[in-house]
Design an enzyme around this catalytic site. Sequence first.
Site, short mmCIF file in Angstrom:
data_model
loop_
_atom_site.label_atom_id
_atom_site.label_comp_id
_atom_site.label_asym_id
_atom_site.label_seq_id
_atom_site.Cartn_x
_atom_site.Cartn_y
_atom_site.Cartn_z
N LYS A 38 88.31 62.20 63.90
CA LYS A 38 87.30 63.26 63.84
C LYS A 38 86.84 63.69 65.23
O LYS A 38 86.63 64.88 65.49
CB LYS A 38 86.10 62.81 63.00
CG LYS A 38 86.48 62.65 61.53
CD LYS A 38 85.28 62.38 60.66
CE LYS A 38 85.68 61.89 59.29
NZ LYS A 38 86.62 62.74 58.56
N GLY A 39 86.69 62.72 66.14
CA GLY A 39 86.24 63.08 67.49
C GLY A 39 87.27 63.93 68.21
O GLY A 39 86.96 65.00 68.75
N ALA A 40 88.51 63.45 68.22
CA ALA A 40 89.58 64.18 68.91
C ALA A 40 89.77 65.56 68.28
O ALA A 40 89.91 66.57 68.99
CB ALA A 40 90.87 63.38 68.85
N ASN A 41 89.76 65.62 66.95
CA ASN A 41 89.93 66.91 66.27
C ASN A 41 88.83 67.89 66.70
O ASN A 41 89.09 69.05 67.02
CB ASN A 41 89.84 66.74 64.75
CG ASN A 41 90.99 65.92 64.18
OD1 ASN A 41 91.97 65.66 64.86
ND2 ASN A 41 90.85 65.51 62.93
N THR A 217 78.48 72.27 54.44
CA THR A 217 79.73 72.98 54.13
C THR A 217 80.04 72.75 52.65
O THR A 217 79.91 71.62 52.15
CB THR A 217 80.89 72.47 55.01
OG1 THR A 217 81.05 71.06 54.80
CG2 THR A 217 80.61 72.72 56.49
N LEU A 218 80.43 73.82 51.97
CA LEU A 218 80.58 73.76 50.51
C LEU A 218 82.02 74.06 50.07
O LEU A 218 82.23 74.53 48.95
CB LEU A 218 79.62 74.77 49.86
CG LEU A 218 78.13 74.60 50.22
CD1 LEU A 218 77.32 75.81 49.78
CD2 LEU A 218 77.58 73.33 49.56
N ASP A 251 86.35 69.16 60.59
CA ASP A 251 86.30 68.95 62.04
C ASP A 251 86.42 70.28 62.79
O ASP A 251 85.76 70.49 63.81
CB ASP A 251 87.42 68.01 62.50
CG ASP A 251 87.30 66.65 61.85
OD1 ASP A 251 86.16 66.24 61.56
OD2 ASP A 251 88.33 66.00 61.63
N GLY A 286 98.34 69.44 58.44
CA GLY A 286 97.85 68.55 59.48
C GLY A 286 96.44 68.87 59.93
O GLY A 286 95.77 69.76 59.39
N SER A 290 96.75 72.35 62.94
CA SER A 290 96.42 73.50 62.07
C SER A 290 95.28 74.36 62.64
O SER A 290 94.93 75.38 62.06
CB SER A 290 95.99 72.97 60.69
OG SER A 290 94.71 72.36 60.76
O1 RIB Z 1 88.56 64.62 59.32
C1 RIB Z 1 89.93 64.36 59.32
C2 RIB Z 1 90.21 63.15 60.15
O2 RIB Z 1 89.58 62.04 59.57
C3 RIB Z 1 91.67 62.78 60.26
O3 RIB Z 1 92.30 63.40 61.35
C4 RIB Z 1 91.64 61.28 60.33
O4 RIB Z 1 92.12 60.75 61.52
C5 RIB Z 1 90.18 60.88 60.07
O5 RIB Z 1 89.52 60.56 61.23
#
Ligand code: RIB
Length: 310
Positions: A38-41, A217-218, A251, A286, A290
Amino acid sequence: MLIVFGSINMDYGVRVEKFPQAGQTLLSPSYDIGAGGKGANQSLACARMGVKTALVGMVGDDAMGTKILNNLRRNEVMTSGVGVSDDVPTGMAFVLTNHVGENQIVVCSGANALTSAAQVPDEILKDGNVVLMQMEVPLAENLAVMERARAHGAKVVLNLAPAYQISQKALEHVDYLIVNESEAQAIAALVGIGASQDYMVLARVLAAKSGHACIITLGAKGAIAFEADGKGWRVPALEIKEVVDTTGAGDCFCGTFAAAIHAKFALGTALRKASVAAGLSCTKKGAQESFPYLADIEAALEDFPQAIPC
Ligand code: RIB
């Protein structure tokens, strides 16, 4: 600058027709490996908005960690605040996606469990900066960063995902709380509001009770945002032809939202931009792979309705 304090995972994605039941074994013809966490995303989504973004987290001293960090750097995310553990491997997530694009995720924390508030220097928690956090790193470290951000002037955006027991006191350090429907239910109970399916009421009461903005978010029903003073906005979900994969959509929403807040857009405008970006991310497979670019978001915003006051 936008600082994202959070998790870094390698995602193993498996597509299934239906999610397995207890005791059931399913066959899937293939799997995908992609950068996640979640952080990296969220850091990648922030950087895609053109905001100077630094990720703070932990990876292991392994090929997965190197691959993820290289990808983030290629996408303009600063990674000098990411530590490398000699002993503990990079976090991993197993992501099952069903035929309608819904997912179920199991995260193996790995090095994320070593993420420390000490990795964030006070100098970057200054007024004008924004810190974005989620709940895949140790709670105590999140709380420490929140408290210091409040003391030094940075705004705090907390995505309470996965849903977690967090005290009302901790919420006082948050400026923007972002949750989905199930997380909203969990936090409502925690701050002493009865569970409710009326998310308008929930968001308004949550914002009023905690004294900060609350965004829910819904999914296909869009998103809503309320200020502590009761002012609110709602937007629909972006209309898309086919939902391919919702992994990382939340994310993408959070990163885009935080970037818009950093750029000083109003709450309703930030909500609109984040909703469009999240919608676009559901059209591809992904998580990070994405996420839309700024130009795609701006093009889609042209036909997207304005946020409606509510
Ligand atoms: O929110 C999606 C993410 O949750 C995924 O990329 C997974 O790594 C988890 O952290």
